[in-house]
Design a protein around this motif. Structure first.
Motif, PDB file in Angstrom:
ATOM      1  N   LEU A   1     -26.105  13.047  70.431  1.00 51.28           N
ATOM      2  CA  LEU A   1     -25.176  12.214  71.198  1.00 51.28           C
ATOM      3  C   LEU A   1     -25.623  10.753  71.173  1.00 51.28           C
ATOM      4  N   ILE A  35     -20.600  10.080  80.905  1.00 56.89           N
ATOM      5  CA  ILE A  35     -19.485   9.591  80.080  1.00 56.89           C
ATOM      6  C   ILE A  35     -19.620   8.096  79.842  1.00 56.89           C
ATOM      7  N   TYR A  36     -19.977   7.351  80.890  1.00 57.73           N
ATOM      8  CA  TYR A  36     -20.158   5.907  80.742  1.00 57.73           C
ATOM      9  C   TYR A  36     -21.278   5.593  79.752  1.00 57.73           C
ATOM     10  N   VAL A  40     -22.583   7.471  77.294  1.00 54.89           N
ATOM     11  CA  VAL A  40     -22.230   7.835  75.918  1.00 54.89           C
ATOM     12  C   VAL A  40     -21.222   6.841  75.341  1.00 54.89           C
ATOM     13  N   THR A  41     -20.240   6.438  76.158  1.00 55.22           N
ATOM     14  CA  THR A  41     -19.225   5.492  75.689  1.00 55.22           C
ATOM     15  C   THR A  41     -19.846   4.136  75.369  1.00 55.22           C
ATOM     16  N   ARG A  42     -20.670   3.629  76.284  1.00 61.20           N
ATOM     17  CA  ARG A  42     -21.315   2.326  76.038  1.00 61.20           C
ATOM     18  C   ARG A  42     -22.195   2.367  74.795  1.00 61.20           C
ATOM     19  N   ALA A  53     -21.924   4.354  72.256  1.00 66.73           N
ATOM     20  CA  ALA A  53     -21.107   4.509  71.048  1.00 66.73           C
ATOM     21  C   ALA A  53     -20.460   3.183  70.650  1.00 66.73           C
ATOM     22  N   LEU A  54     -20.006   2.411  71.647  1.00 69.08           N
ATOM     23  CA  LEU A  54     -19.361   1.128  71.370  1.00 69.08           C
ATOM     24  C   LEU A  54     -20.369   0.054  70.976  1.00 69.08           C
ATOM     25  N   ASN A  55     -21.568   0.143  71.530  1.00 69.64           N
ATOM     26  CA  ASN A  55     -22.595  -0.866  71.244  1.00 69.64           C
ATOM     27  C   ASN A  55     -23.920  -0.159  70.968  1.00 69.64           C
TER      28      ASN A  55
END
Length: 451
Positions: A104, A202-203, A205-207, A209-211
């Protein structure tokens, strides 16, 4: 000055003295006795200086606290937490979660949050979780070149989950103050606590993935699935069985919180023995910390009940209630104003002062605005995450700073915490719009509330 004005002066003076750094429990006792002496002063019945009903009230409150069956669970849960903390289980747990989440984005951060959530269910001690994860997971993330602010926010936010996730000490305190069943509170807090931990993940993993520069991926390693399952089995399964036996016994109505906590304390000792980390020194330290923290909680109750009784006798509760009713608030308006007040109080104060002094001011008004005490308690428990995360007090940040390398600045930690404050507020809004998140499980297990 009128008596209600004296009551408001008493409240303001308490906040001022606490901000100066005086011990909270003894400040409450001193304020309660001092202003109570004025409130109950009766020159006709005084034979000596001690012929004042405030001393009778103080003794009665002390006896009530020491004989309160709900509070018996506090030292037992604390002892379980301190034993588990010193059993070197957490490092095994973090390592196994890290292996499981290695594919992840931000795998170490996800593993840290998962470890905090599981460890919170075994301890409920905020300072212990943040400090331990600050010594274990934070250096690992720094070595993996994680962004300092990103890693700091993960440790601080994850470490505070123990306020909400059972067996939370805060929920036991709220149960005693609101006079509702801690079993229902634990059932009500389970889904919101897991939901908040899920939103954090979720926050992260999202952060990541984006950066990707915030959380660089580790070098790819070909680790067999059997190795991952073996590590999870050694670290997670025994602790999960302990947690399940404690919370399961409570939620299924098989044991009271105190009885389940006793089983948990014994289970914690057994786990420490199995992991070969049970020593005389660690046992002595766990007992000492349990006694120290339990004494603090008991004196907080003695002082707060004395303070609250005098504050109410002088008309403080009435004047605040009249102020709320004068503005003709709806249920939504009352909840927004009450939770905003608690949020703002989280800036200078810790959860103990808020839950013991200020929450009881709102409790008598719940019936007027048709708010269930359990639902209000869930909103408060979520909101109190902010008392550990909101500068300038933000005790989670100070706990982490105390064990972090010297190059980690307090401002960096504060900056890393901010996104998680937004997530807490979002979760509160979600809970208000879908109250079944908190109310379904207690009603399913125990039926409709009797209050």
């Amino acid at each position: 000055m009128t008596d209600p004005q004296i009551a408001l002066l008493m409240l303001g003076l308490f906040i001022f003295v606490v901000l100066l750094g005086f011990p909270i429990a003894f400040t409450l006792v001193a304020m309660g006795l001092g202003f109570g002496y004025y409130a109950y002063y009766d020159p006709l019945r005084m034979q000596t200086i001690f012929d004042n009903r405030i001393f009778d009230l103080f003794v009665q409150n002390t006896f009530s606290v020491m004989s309160n069956e709900v509070l018996v669970a506090v030292p037992l849960f604390l002892f379980m937490g301190y034993v588990v903390e010193r059993a070197n289980i957490v490092n095994r747990l973090f390592f196994s979660f890290q292996l499981a989440a290695r594919h992840l984005p931000g795998s170490m951060a996800v593993a840290a949050l998962a470890t905090c959530a599981v460890f919170a269910t075994a301890t409920g001690i905020i300072g212990a979780v943040v400090t331990l994860m600050g010594m274990l997971a934070f250096p690992a993330m720094m070595e993996a070149r994680y962004n300092i602010r990103f890693a700091s926010g993960v440790i601080c936010a994850g470490g505070c989950l123990g306020i909400l996730i059972p067996p939370s000490i805060m929920l036991i305190v709220y149960a005693a103050i609101a006079e509702i069943s801690p079993l229902r509170l634990y059932a009500g807090a389970l889904f919101p606590g897991l939901m908040l931990a899920g939103f954090y993940m979720i926050y992260v993993v999202t952060r990541a993935a984006l950066n990707p520069s915030l959380a660089p991926k580790p070098k790819a390693e070909d680790i067999p699935l059997t190795t991952v399952l073996s590590e999870l089995g050694k670290s997670f399964v025994p602790l999960f069985v302990l947690i399940l036996s404690v919370l399961g016994a409570i939620l299924m109505g098989l044991a009271t919180p105190a009885e389940a906590a006793a089983v948990g304390a014994a289970g914690g000792l057994l786990l420490a023995f199995i992991y070969r980390s049970l020593s005389w020194e660690r046992l002595k330290e766990s007992v000492f910390l349990t006694a120290k923290t339990s004494a603090m909680v008991c004196w907080l109750f003695v002082g707060s009940w004395t303070f609250a009784a005098v504050f109410s006798y002088l008309g403080g509760h009435d004047i605040i209630k009249e102020w709320f009713l004068h503005h003709d608030l709806s249920t939504v308006g009352f909840l927004v104003l009450a939770q905003t007040t608690i949020f703002l109080l989280g800036w200078p104060l810790e959860w103990t002062e808020i839950i013991i002094i200020f929450v009881p001011i709102f409790l008598p008004m719940l019936a007027t605005f048709s708010v269930e005490p359990l639902f209000f308690g869930m909103l408060v428990a979520l909101n109190l995450q902010t008392s550990f995360l909101t500068p300038p007090m933000a005790m989670a940040a100070y706990y982490l700073k105390g064990v972090a390398p010297s190059y980690v600045k307090l401002t960096d930690i504060f900056s890393g915490i901010m996104p998680y404050l937004a997530i807490v507020i979002f979760t509160m809004v979600l809970l208000y719009n879908f109250p079944g998140i908190a109310l379904w499980l207690p009603e399913y297990l125990f039926g409709p509330p009797s209050y």
